[in-house]
Design a protein around this motif. Structure first.
Motif, short mmCIF file in Angstrom:
data_model
loop_
_atom_site.label_atom_id
_atom_site.label_comp_id
_atom_site.label_asym_id
_atom_site.label_seq_id
_atom_site.Cartn_x
_atom_site.Cartn_y
_atom_site.Cartn_z
N SER A 1 0.86 -1.20 0.00
CA SER A 1 0.00 0.00 0.00
C SER A 1 0.89 1.24 0.00
O SER A 1 2.11 1.14 0.17
CB SER A 1 -0.90 0.02 1.23
OG SER A 1 -0.10 0.17 2.38
N GLY A 2 0.22 2.39 -0.15
CA GLY A 2 0.97 3.65 -0.11
C GLY A 2 1.47 3.95 1.28
O GLY A 2 2.60 4.42 1.48
N THR A 3 0.64 3.67 2.27
CA THR A 3 1.05 4.03 3.63
C THR A 3 2.28 3.23 4.05
O THR A 3 3.19 3.77 4.67
CB THR A 3 -0.12 3.88 4.64
OG1 THR A 3 0.25 4.52 5.84
CG2 THR A 3 -0.52 2.43 4.92
N ASP A 4 2.34 1.94 3.69
CA ASP A 4 3.54 1.21 4.13
C ASP A 4 4.74 1.49 3.23
O ASP A 4 5.88 1.28 3.65
CB ASP A 4 3.28 -0.28 4.42
CG ASP A 4 2.76 -1.07 3.27
OD1 ASP A 4 2.66 -0.49 2.19
OD2 ASP A 4 2.47 -2.27 3.46
N ALA B 1 9.71 12.14 -1.99
CA ALA B 1 8.54 12.52 -2.79
C ALA B 1 7.50 11.42 -2.68
O ALA B 1 7.77 10.28 -3.08
CB ALA B 1 8.94 12.75 -4.24
N ASP B 2 6.35 11.77 -2.14
CA ASP B 2 5.24 10.80 -2.04
C ASP B 2 4.40 10.94 -3.30
O ASP B 2 3.62 11.89 -3.45
CB ASP B 2 4.42 11.11 -0.78
CG ASP B 2 3.17 10.24 -0.68
OD1 ASP B 2 2.79 9.59 -1.66
OD2 ASP B 2 2.56 10.23 0.42
N GLU B 3 4.58 9.99 -4.22
CA GLU B 3 3.85 10.01 -5.49
C GLU B 3 2.81 8.89 -5.52
O GLU B 3 2.55 8.29 -6.56
CB GLU B 3 4.82 9.89 -6.67
CG GLU B 3 5.80 11.05 -6.75
CD GLU B 3 5.84 11.70 -8.13
OE1 GLU B 3 4.90 11.49 -8.92
OE2 GLU B 3 6.82 12.41 -8.39
N ALA C 1 2.17 3.97 -5.12
CA ALA C 1 1.28 2.81 -5.00
C ALA C 1 0.19 2.99 -6.07
O ALA C 1 0.51 3.28 -7.21
CB ALA C 1 0.69 2.71 -3.59
N LYS C 2 -1.06 2.85 -5.71
CA LYS C 2 -2.23 3.12 -6.57
C LYS C 2 -2.02 2.71 -8.04
O LYS C 2 -2.19 1.57 -8.41
CB LYS C 2 -2.64 4.59 -6.45
CG LYS C 2 -3.18 4.96 -5.06
CD LYS C 2 -3.80 6.33 -5.04
CE LYS C 2 -4.14 6.81 -3.65
NZ LYS C 2 -5.52 6.64 -3.25
N GLY C 3 -1.65 3.68 -8.88
CA GLY C 3 -1.56 3.45 -10.32
C GLY C 3 -0.50 2.45 -10.74
O GLY C 3 -0.46 2.02 -11.89
C1 LIG Z 1 -0.27 11.02 -1.45
C2 LIG Z 1 -0.72 9.78 -0.74
N1 LIG Z 1 0.15 9.12 0.04
C3 LIG Z 1 -0.19 8.00 0.68
C4 LIG Z 1 -1.45 7.48 0.58
C5 LIG Z 1 -1.80 6.22 1.31
O1 LIG Z 1 -1.93 5.17 0.39
P1 LIG Z 1 -2.75 3.87 0.79
O2 LIG Z 1 -4.17 4.27 0.94
O3 LIG Z 1 -2.51 2.91 -0.35
O4 LIG Z 1 -2.17 3.37 2.06
C6 LIG Z 1 -2.40 8.13 -0.21
C7 LIG Z 1 -3.77 7.61 -0.34
O5 LIG Z 1 -4.65 8.22 -0.86
C8 LIG Z 1 -2.02 9.30 -0.89
O6 LIG Z 1 -2.88 9.97 -1.67
#
Ligand SMILES: Cc1ncc(COP(=O)(O)O)c(C=O)c1O
Length: 469
Positions: free
Chosen positions: A116-119, A249-251, A278-280
């Motif tokens: 995930s993005g958070t981890d 950079a959080d992309e 993450a995501k895309g």
């Molecule tokens: C910029 C950004 N960083 C981190 C996250 C967290 O990602 P995740 O929901 O996959 O944990 C998000 C989620 O929307 C985000 O937009």
């Protein structure tokens, strides 16, 4: 299962609602839509009604739904090798790593995969702290970095508040003012400001001890699709270099072609020390995150203990679809497509702004846009703020988004703006339909605009400093 035993749509919703938590909300009014199918930019509910997915769900299904190549890659990987522990090498892992070297900003060449993005951000913080031997992270107020302990502590928006002081203080995060030319937190005006928000950040670094890294969303996502002025990111890079602080950079949202470049940092040719995403990366078909670091950081861990890991790190089922996603993005030229469609979307949104006094600003890049509503264009006062959101009050943007949904268009709304971010395969007709539907219900906000608004004619020509041109 025979049809007789199949759950009805109402049962699906009732069971989900009564046994699951709805995220980021008061539970009482959660009424989840039962989704049964999705293809390209369209999703279908349990009653067979079709919806245009105008924000790519959570700004993540960049390829659209049911891309056959990505679906096939998931099936093929499941047949071949569904799991391998992180200590092993797999073909999917090597193939994805090779492709990442092609598409990431040059210089990022050592990877840690997450789910995930958070981890991905948690990994970035630990890596930054281990590498520098320092603890503080400077994040910015208008930001979201994820929901787990470290990431929520580094999140500037009020989703952090319920976790304080545990999240906020223990993790050594301090907050800087964000760059936001429409609503500058330090009340400057671009370009006369000389990018004072970056100067302030430098002031913070120089007056704090123990700073490991500065964390930015290069284009702020959920908190308003805020595009920094072109000078900001090169200046921040220079400040970090001069002070020996890492730039992260959080992309998670801005990456993967969303802004018309593979990564938002590419707009300014700036390479961060660490990039998270993450995501895309899999068009959200399977949960994958990435923490990519520079060679210098990678080299450090040759002889230092890399104190991080997960059972699902480099999970083959997550990596194979990422390979297919990148190949599909390349085959369909989707990064270029997002850049090409940007002027069309911008023109349509500026036309909307010219007609509707409740629109204070439109801004964005590629296929990533915000339409921000205000009560009063002169004061830029929004109809609602964060305190309304976390108090569970009905928001004007939610009311409008609800009407759009009833008309078959799903648009993400957040506090006082809408996020327009369709899948990168979106057609012109779909863009028209999405924006026309939004326009239909802007009258709700227009009716609430305070009487002393500036004349529309004058404002129609005033574009935010942060907009694409
Ligand atoms: C910029 C950004 N960083 C981190 C996250 C967290 O990602 P995740 O929901 O996959 O944990 C998000 C989620 O929307 C985000 O937009």
């Amino acid at each position: 299962m025979s049809d007789a035993n199949k759950l009805t749509s109402k049962e699906v919703v009732d069971i989900t609602r009564s046994t699951n938590y709805g995220t980021w909300r008061f539970q009482r009014n959660w009424n989840p839509l039962h989704i049964v199918d999705a293809k390209d930019c369209t999703i279908v509910d349990g009653a067979g009604k079709e919806y245009l997915d105008f924000s790519s769900q959570l700004m993540c299904t960049n390829l659209g739904h049911k891309n056959p190549a990505v679906v096939a890659s998931i099936a093929a990987q499941a047949e071949q090798l569904a799991y391998a522990m992180p200590g092993y090498a797999t073909t999917a892992r090597a193939e994805l790593s090779k492709l990442l070297l092609e598409v990431l900003p040059a210089g990022l060449n050592k990877f840690f995969f997450t789910t995930s993005g958070t981890d991905a951000n948690e990994a970035a913080f630990k890596i930054a702290r281990m590498f520098t031997g320092k603890s503080k992270i400077i994040a910015r107020y208008r930001s979201y970095h994820g929901s787990t302990s470290g990431s929520i502590a580094a999140t500037g928006d009020p989703r952090r508040w319920p976790m304080e002081p545990i999240g906020g203080k223990q993790h050594g995060v301090i907050f800087a003012p964000e760059t936001n030319c429409y609503r500058c937190p330090i009340r400057h005006t671009y370009p006369a400001c000389g990018i004072a928000c970056a100067d302030y950040l430098e002031h913070m670094i120089r007056n704090e001890s123990d700073v490991a890294a500065v964390l930015v969303e290069p284009i702020v996502g959920t908190n308003g699709v805020i595009v920094p002025p072109d000078e900001y990111m090169p200046k921040l890079r220079r400040i970090c270099d001069e002070t020996g602080v890492l730039l992260i950079a959080d992309e998670v949202m801005a990456g993967w072609g969303r802004t018309g470049e593979w990564f938002a940092m590419d707009h300014w040719n700036v390479t961060p020390d660490i990039l998270t995403t993450a995501k895309g990366i899999t068009s959200a078909y399977v949960p994958l995150g990435l923490c990519a670091t520079s060679a210098k950081i990678g080299a450090f861990f040759e002889d230092h203990y890399f104190a991080h890991g997960h059972t699902y790190e480099a999970h083959p089922m997550t990596l194979a679809p990422a390979v297919a996603t990148i190949h599909e993005m390349q085959r369909l030229g989707l990064v270029e497509r997002a850049a090409e469609l940007a002027p069309y979307v911008e023109r349509k949104l500026q036309e909307l702004k010219a007609k509707h006094p409740s629109i204070g600003d439109v801004r964005g890049k590629g296929l990533f846009w915000a339409v921000e509503l205000v009560k009063n264009r002169a004061t830029r006062e929004p109809f609602n703020d964060y305190t309304d959101k976390i108090a569970g009050k009905p928001l004007v943007v939610d009311q409008i988004a609800g009407k759009c949904m009833a008309d078959g268009v799903i648009i993400q709304a957040w506090v006082s703006h809408f996020v327009i971010a369709p899948p990168l395969i979106v057609t012109l007709a779909e863009i028209d339909r999405g924006i026309d539907t939004l326009e239909r219900y802007l009258a709700i906000a227009d009716a609430l605009v305070e009487a002393d608004v500036e004349p529309l004619v004058e404002l129609a020509t005033t574009s935010s400093a942060t907009s694409d041109s």
